[in-house]
Write a protein that holds these residues in place. Structure first.
Motif, PDB file in Angstrom:
ATOM      1  N   PHE A 247       0.871  -1.178   0.000  1.00 49.76           N
ATOM      2  CA  PHE A 247       0.000   0.000   0.000  1.00 49.76           C
ATOM      3  C   PHE A 247       0.910   1.231   0.000  1.00 49.76           C
ATOM      4  O   PHE A 247       0.994   1.966   0.961  1.00 49.76           O
ATOM      5  N   PHE A 248       1.622   1.411  -1.115  1.00 49.54           N
ATOM      6  CA  PHE A 248       2.627   2.466  -1.202  1.00 49.54           C
ATOM      7  C   PHE A 248       1.962   3.842  -1.064  1.00 49.54           C
ATOM      8  O   PHE A 248       0.864   4.060  -1.576  1.00 49.54           O
ATOM      9  N   PRO A 249       2.606   4.753  -0.332  1.00 51.00           N
ATOM     10  CA  PRO A 249       3.946   4.732   0.264  1.00 51.00           C
ATOM     11  C   PRO A 249       3.973   4.242   1.715  1.00 51.00           C
ATOM     12  O   PRO A 249       5.014   4.311   2.361  1.00 51.00           O
ATOM     13  N   ILE A 250       2.828   3.748   2.230  1.00 46.88           N
ATOM     14  CA  ILE A 250       2.807   3.306   3.622  1.00 46.88           C
ATOM     15  C   ILE A 250       3.525   1.974   3.762  1.00 46.88           C
ATOM     16  O   ILE A 250       4.296   1.767   4.711  1.00 46.88           O
ATOM     17  N   SER A 251       3.291   1.051   2.852  1.00 48.30           N
ATOM     18  CA  SER A 251       3.972  -0.243   2.894  1.00 48.30           C
ATOM     19  C   SER A 251       4.330  -0.654   1.471  1.00 48.30           C
ATOM     20  O   SER A 251       3.574  -0.387   0.529  1.00 48.30           O
ATOM     21  N   ALA A 252       5.490  -1.285   1.335  1.00 49.66           N
ATOM     22  CA  ALA A 252       5.955  -1.749   0.024  1.00 49.66           C
ATOM     23  C   ALA A 252       6.775  -3.012   0.244  1.00 49.66           C
ATOM     24  O   ALA A 252       7.560  -3.095   1.198  1.00 49.66           O
ATOM     25  N   PHE A 253       6.603  -4.004  -0.653  1.00 49.25           N
ATOM     26  CA  PHE A 253       7.264  -5.285  -0.471  1.00 49.25           C
ATOM     27  C   PHE A 253       7.668  -5.869  -1.821  1.00 49.25           C
ATOM     28  O   PHE A 253       7.136  -5.505  -2.867  1.00 49.25           O
ATOM     29  N   LYS A 254       8.607  -6.806  -1.741  1.00 51.39           N
ATOM     30  CA  LYS A 254       9.011  -7.602  -2.883  1.00 51.39           C
ATOM     31  C   LYS A 254       8.702  -9.056  -2.571  1.00 51.39           C
ATOM     32  O   LYS A 254       9.115  -9.579  -1.538  1.00 51.39           O
ATOM     33  N   ARG A 255       7.975  -9.701  -3.458  1.00 49.42           N
ATOM     34  CA  ARG A 255       7.602 -11.098  -3.253  1.00 49.42           C
ATOM     35  C   ARG A 255       8.823 -11.993  -3.417  1.00 49.42           C
ATOM     36  O   ARG A 255       9.597 -11.841  -4.368  1.00 49.42           O
ATOM     37  N   ASN A 256       8.988 -12.944  -2.494  1.00 51.43           N
ATOM     38  CA  ASN A 256      10.089 -13.899  -2.599  1.00 51.43           C
ATOM     39  C   ASN A 256       9.757 -15.061  -3.523  1.00 51.43           C
ATOM     40  O   ASN A 256      10.647 -15.775  -3.970  1.00 51.43           O
ATOM     41  N   SER A 257       8.470 -15.282  -3.783  1.00 52.41           N
ATOM     42  CA  SER A 257       8.043 -16.323  -4.714  1.00 52.41           C
ATOM     43  C   SER A 257       6.627 -16.011  -5.159  1.00 52.41           C
ATOM     44  O   SER A 257       6.013 -15.059  -4.675  1.00 52.41           O
ATOM     45  N   GLU A 258       6.115 -16.799  -6.068  1.00 52.38           N
ATOM     46  CA  GLU A 258       4.756 -16.606  -6.568  1.00 52.38           C
ATOM     47  C   GLU A 258       3.744 -17.451  -5.810  1.00 52.38           C
ATOM     48  O   GLU A 258       2.565 -17.460  -6.160  1.00 52.38           O
ATOM     49  N   GLU A 259       4.181 -18.175  -4.782  1.00 50.09           N
ATOM     50  CA  GLU A 259       3.277 -19.008  -4.010  1.00 50.09           C
ATOM     51  C   GLU A 259       2.364 -18.140  -3.133  1.00 50.09           C
ATOM     52  O   GLU A 259       2.793 -17.108  -2.620  1.00 50.09           O
ATOM     53  N   GLY A 261       0.683 -16.705   0.063  1.00 51.33           N
ATOM     54  CA  GLY A 261       1.197 -16.617   1.417  1.00 51.33           C
ATOM     55  C   GLY A 261       2.707 -16.558   1.494  1.00 51.33           C
ATOM     56  O   GLY A 261       3.297 -16.911   2.520  1.00 51.33           O
ATOM     57  N   THR A 262       3.354 -16.106   0.429  1.00 50.98           N
ATOM     58  CA  THR A 262       4.801 -16.078   0.382  1.00 50.98           C
ATOM     59  C   THR A 262       5.383 -15.061   1.360  1.00 50.98           C
ATOM     60  O   THR A 262       4.692 -14.145   1.815  1.00 50.98           O
ATOM     61  N   ILE A 263       6.656 -15.229   1.656  1.00 51.16           N
ATOM     62  CA  ILE A 263       7.358 -14.264   2.506  1.00 51.16           C
ATOM     63  C   ILE A 263       7.651 -13.009   1.688  1.00 51.16           C
ATOM     64  O   ILE A 263       8.034 -13.086   0.524  1.00 51.16           O
ATOM     65  N   PHE A 264       7.465 -11.856   2.307  1.00 50.35           N
ATOM     66  CA  PHE A 264       7.740 -10.575   1.683  1.00 50.35           C
ATOM     67  C   PHE A 264       9.084 -10.041   2.160  1.00 50.35           C
ATOM     68  O   PHE A 264       9.442 -10.188   3.340  1.00 50.35           O
ATOM     69  N   THR A 265       9.813  -9.422   1.247  1.00 50.31           N
ATOM     70  CA  THR A 265      10.981  -8.632   1.618  1.00 50.31           C
ATOM     71  C   THR A 265      10.563  -7.168   1.645  1.00 50.31           C
ATOM     72  O   THR A 265      10.213  -6.611   0.606  1.00 50.31           O
ATOM     73  N   PRO A 266      10.567  -6.518   2.800  1.00 49.07           N
ATOM     74  CA  PRO A 266      10.088  -5.134   2.881  1.00 49.07           C
ATOM     75  C   PRO A 266      10.979  -4.179   2.087  1.00 49.07           C
ATOM     76  O   PRO A 266      12.201  -4.319   2.058  1.00 49.07           O
ATOM     77  N   LEU A 267      10.343  -3.217   1.435  1.00 55.53           N
ATOM     78  CA  LEU A 267      11.030  -2.132   0.741  1.00 55.53           C
ATOM     79  C   LEU A 267      10.792  -0.832   1.487  1.00 55.53           C
ATOM     80  O   LEU A 267       9.984  -0.773   2.410  1.00 55.53           O
ATOM     81  N   ASP A 268      11.507   0.191   1.062  1.00 57.30           N
ATOM     82  CA  ASP A 268      11.436   1.474   1.771  1.00 57.30           C
ATOM     83  C   ASP A 268      10.005   1.999   1.802  1.00 57.30           C
ATOM     84  O   ASP A 268       9.370   2.170   0.757  1.00 57.30           O
ATOM     85  N   SER A 269       9.496   2.213   3.002  1.00 54.98           N
ATOM     86  CA  SER A 269       8.132   2.705   3.201  1.00 54.98           C
ATOM     87  C   SER A 269       8.018   3.189   4.642  1.00 54.98           C
ATOM     88  O   SER A 269       8.946   3.030   5.447  1.00 54.98           O
ATOM     89  N   ILE A 270       6.881   3.779   4.961  1.00 51.71           N
ATOM     90  CA  ILE A 270       6.672   4.262   6.324  1.00 51.71           C
ATOM     91  C   ILE A 270       6.667   3.112   7.314  1.00 51.71           C
ATOM     92  O   ILE A 270       7.286   3.178   8.385  1.00 51.71           O
ATOM     93  N   ASP A 271       5.975   2.020   6.984  1.00 51.54           N
ATOM     94  CA  ASP A 271       5.912   0.876   7.898  1.00 51.54           C
ATOM     95  C   ASP A 271       7.285   0.261   8.132  1.00 51.54           C
ATOM     96  O   ASP A 271       7.617  -0.134   9.257  1.00 51.54           O
ATOM     97  N   LEU A 272       8.099   0.152   7.082  1.00 54.83           N
ATOM     98  CA  LEU A 272       9.432  -0.423   7.244  1.00 54.83           C
ATOM     99  C   LEU A 272      10.283   0.452   8.166  1.00 54.83           C
ATOM    100  O   LEU A 272      11.016  -0.062   9.019  1.00 54.83           O
ATOM    101  N   ARG A 273      10.207   1.752   8.012  1.00 55.97           N
ATOM    102  CA  ARG A 273      11.005   2.640   8.859  1.00 55.97           C
ATOM    103  C   ARG A 273      10.553   2.551  10.311  1.00 55.97           C
ATOM    104  O   ARG A 273      11.384   2.598  11.222  1.00 55.97           O
ATOM    105  N   MET A 274       9.241   2.416  10.530  1.00 61.48           N
ATOM    106  CA  MET A 274       8.780   2.247  11.904  1.00 61.48           C
ATOM    107  C   MET A 274       9.243   0.914  12.471  1.00 61.48           C
ATOM    108  O   MET A 274       9.693   0.838  13.625  1.00 61.48           O
ATOM    109  N   LEU A 275       9.132  -0.157  11.681  1.00 61.93           N
ATOM    110  CA  LEU A 275       9.567  -1.463  12.154  1.00 61.93           C
ATOM    111  C   LEU A 275      11.048  -1.467  12.522  1.00 61.93           C
ATOM    112  O   LEU A 275      11.445  -2.018  13.552  1.00 61.93           O
ATOM    113  N   ASP A 276      11.872  -0.854  11.685  1.00 57.08           N
ATOM    114  CA  ASP A 276      13.309  -0.827  11.961  1.00 57.08           C
ATOM    115  C   ASP A 276      13.625  -0.071  13.245  1.00 57.08           C
ATOM    116  O   ASP A 276      14.467  -0.493  14.042  1.00 57.08           O
TER     117      ASP A 276
END
Length: 552
Positions: A247-259, A261-276
């Motif tokens: 939900f850019f720019p609040i959250s952004a991710f890169k899919r690790n696979s096409e399955e 429920g896959t694991i997401f790799t977080p990208l630069d976003s408001i949520d990622l900065r708060m999590l860090d």
């Protein structure tokens, strides 16, 4: 720890070998010792709270505790066995009134049960939904053999503070001098082993700690103060299970696979900065996954929600990132304080450039149309975001969406290397619902900690600052991408400056060239007409005039 709203203190007196009231000696001596301990705890942590005293049957121990609690704001006595003997409507009514009036700022629930009836006590806690009140401290009084089962009971899975007083039994012997017979009996000792359960002490896992032995006769107030800590939680490396959707720019991710429920790799976003920032402050790790069905969450009608909300409802995840707060979700999910309010705006097509071939005469004509004159569709249509913007480009169409998300899509797909976009954003902004926050499973013991950290971020102005940085960086990346993609020698286009002025180019002189071409064409046609006129006039001269001309 100060008295808190909707805070309930539970005291279990789990006595082995029968009830306290039925065992001679225990009702007077052991009961008094237990009452002293409970009174000390109430005096230290919950002075001024309302007391709710619950027992399986009539309990003299609760009467003694009630006498020790002189600072309480009233008390209510309930017998659990009698409660469950009632019809269901009566049970619901009694449980509803169990917590007293809304004016009470805090409540203390003292529960006395026997070793034989511990299942009835936990049934009462489940019915009263204790698992929804993680801030409720729990003190269990019982024997050592029941400690493990009590501290790991599922109904207490969310409770942050649990103490277990393992009361010691000792054998006392008396000698009958006349019959020469030695009699012995068990009595409660004045010593007790104190256990405290910690949710994250074992490298992020649950752990039971043995505290210094407690003397119920001389117990000191300093010891009482240390029993329940109000220090900020350290999650000791606990790994949180998170569900989220982009939900850019609040959250952004890169899919690790096409399955799914896959694991997401977080990208630069408001949520990622708060999590860090929270990770460094509270000492935890996390894993972000996509919801199995890739949805935010709706109720299909059977009460089993889908998407991120469903993962929290079924406790398959600890919390989710950005989620809109609305009246239906708030019944299923517990939210943090809202940290972002995304305005809804209207994207429409900018007024197109007027034909340049009429520029030479435009000063003598009336004014053109304005954006307010454009036609808006009277029926809403739903389509993917980029498709919506393509429809806007075709005209007679407007797109209603979130401002920042729409701006990001426009920057990525509908803006050239010079920053020009054909879309106009309405100045009026409309806020939907309360805002957006993080959603937590009901009863999560860590929700308040995260909510406080998010509140500090919002009050510090970091969200607005991060939003501006992320959008600016995104715009620069997309602009650079466009520059690299465009071919050299592309036809120059017309761009408006930031203040509305237009840089003149060859296109603006089209009218003059068209006028010159028109003049040349008129002159050429006039010349052709003159030549044709001369030839025609020569053919129609009279023979006499032609003879005179020849003779002359």
């Amino acid at each position: 720890m100060q008295p808190c709203s909707a805070c309930v203190l539970l005291f279990f007196a789990a006595m082995a070998n029968g009830t306290v009231d039925q065992t001679p000696g225990i009702a007077s001596e052991g009961g008094h010792q237990v009452a002293v301990v409970v009174g000390q705890m109430l005096e230290r942590h919950f002075a001024g709270c309302q007391l709710v005293l619950v027992a399986t049957t009539h309990s003299l121990l609760l009467q003694q505790i009630n006498k020790q609690s002189s600072n309480a704001m009233g008390s209510v006595v309930v017998e659990a066995a009698s409660l469950f003997d009632q019809e269901q409507p009566t049970q619901d009514h009694l449980l509803h009134g169990l917590w007293g009036e809304a004016r009470h700022t805090c409540r203390a629930l003292i529960l006395h049960l026997t070793h034989d009836d511990d299942s009835l006590a936990f049934r009462l806690l489940l019915t009263a939904e204790l698992w929804l009140w993680p801030e409720t401290p729990v003190v269990i009084l019982g024997v050592r053999s029941g400690m493990e089962a009590s501290l790991h009971h599922p109904v207490l899975r969310n409770t942050k503070h649990i103490l277990y007083f393992a009361l010691h039994l000792q054998r006392k012997s008396t000698l009958n001098t006349r019959l020469r017979i030695e009699n012995s009996k068990k009595e409660w000792s004045d010593k007790a082993s104190v256990y405290r359960r910690c949710l994250y002490c074992n490298d992020g896992g649950m752990h039971v700690q043995l505290l210094p032995q407690w003397d119920v006769n001389t117990g000191n107030k300093q010891h009482i103060r240390d029993l329940i800590s109000d220090r900020p939680e350290d999650f000791m490396g606990y790994e949180f299970k998170i569900v989220a959707l982009p939900f850019f720019p609040i959250s952004a991710f890169k899919r690790n696979s096409e399955e799914p429920g896959t694991i997401f790799t977080p990208l630069d976003s408001i949520d990622l900065r708060m999590l860090d920032s929270f990770t460094a402050h509270a000492n935890f790790t996390y894993e972000v996954r996509e919801p199995r069905d890739g949805q935010w969450g709706v109720d299909p009608g059977d009460g089993n929600w889908t998407g991120s909300v469903g993962a929290l409802q079924q406790e398959r995840a600890d919390f989710c990132l950005v989620l809109t707060v609305n009246p239906t979700r708030i019944k299923i999910v517990e939210f943090t304080v809202p940290y972002f309010r995304e305005p809804i705006v209207i994207f429409s097509l900018k007024p197109g450039l007027l034909p340049q071939h009429l520029a030479i005469i435009r000063p003598f004509t009336g004014r053109g149309t304005t954006p307010a004159d454009q036609y808006f569709c009277s029926h809403l249509q739903f389509a993917p975001a980029e498709e919506q913007f393509r429809r806007v480009l075709r005209g007679s169409y407007s797109h209603i969406t979130y401002k920042n998300i729409g701006s990001a899509i426009v920057a990525a797909s509908f803006t050239d290397s010079r920053g020009y976009t054909p879309f106009h954003i309405s100045r009026s902004e409309h806020i939907q619902y309360v805002g957006k926050g993080w959603g937590f499973r009901r009863g999560a013991p860590f929700r308040q900690r995260f909510s406080k950290m998010i509140q500090h971020v919002v009050e510090g102005g970091f969200v607005d600052h991060w939003l501006e940085e992320i959008l600016t960086s995104h715009m620069k990346k997309e602009k650079l991408k466009k520059v690299n993609e465009e071919d050299e020698g592309k036809e120059d286009k017309i761009f408006e400056a930031a203040d509305g002025r237009v840089s003149l180019g060859l296109a603006h002189l089209q009218g003059a060239f068209f006028l010159l071409l028109l003049g040349c064409g008129v002159a050429f046609l006039t010349m052709i007409g003159e030549h044709l006129s001369d030839d025609t006039s020569s053919d129609h001269q009279s023979p006499l005039l032609r003879k005179n001309l020849v003779q002359g």
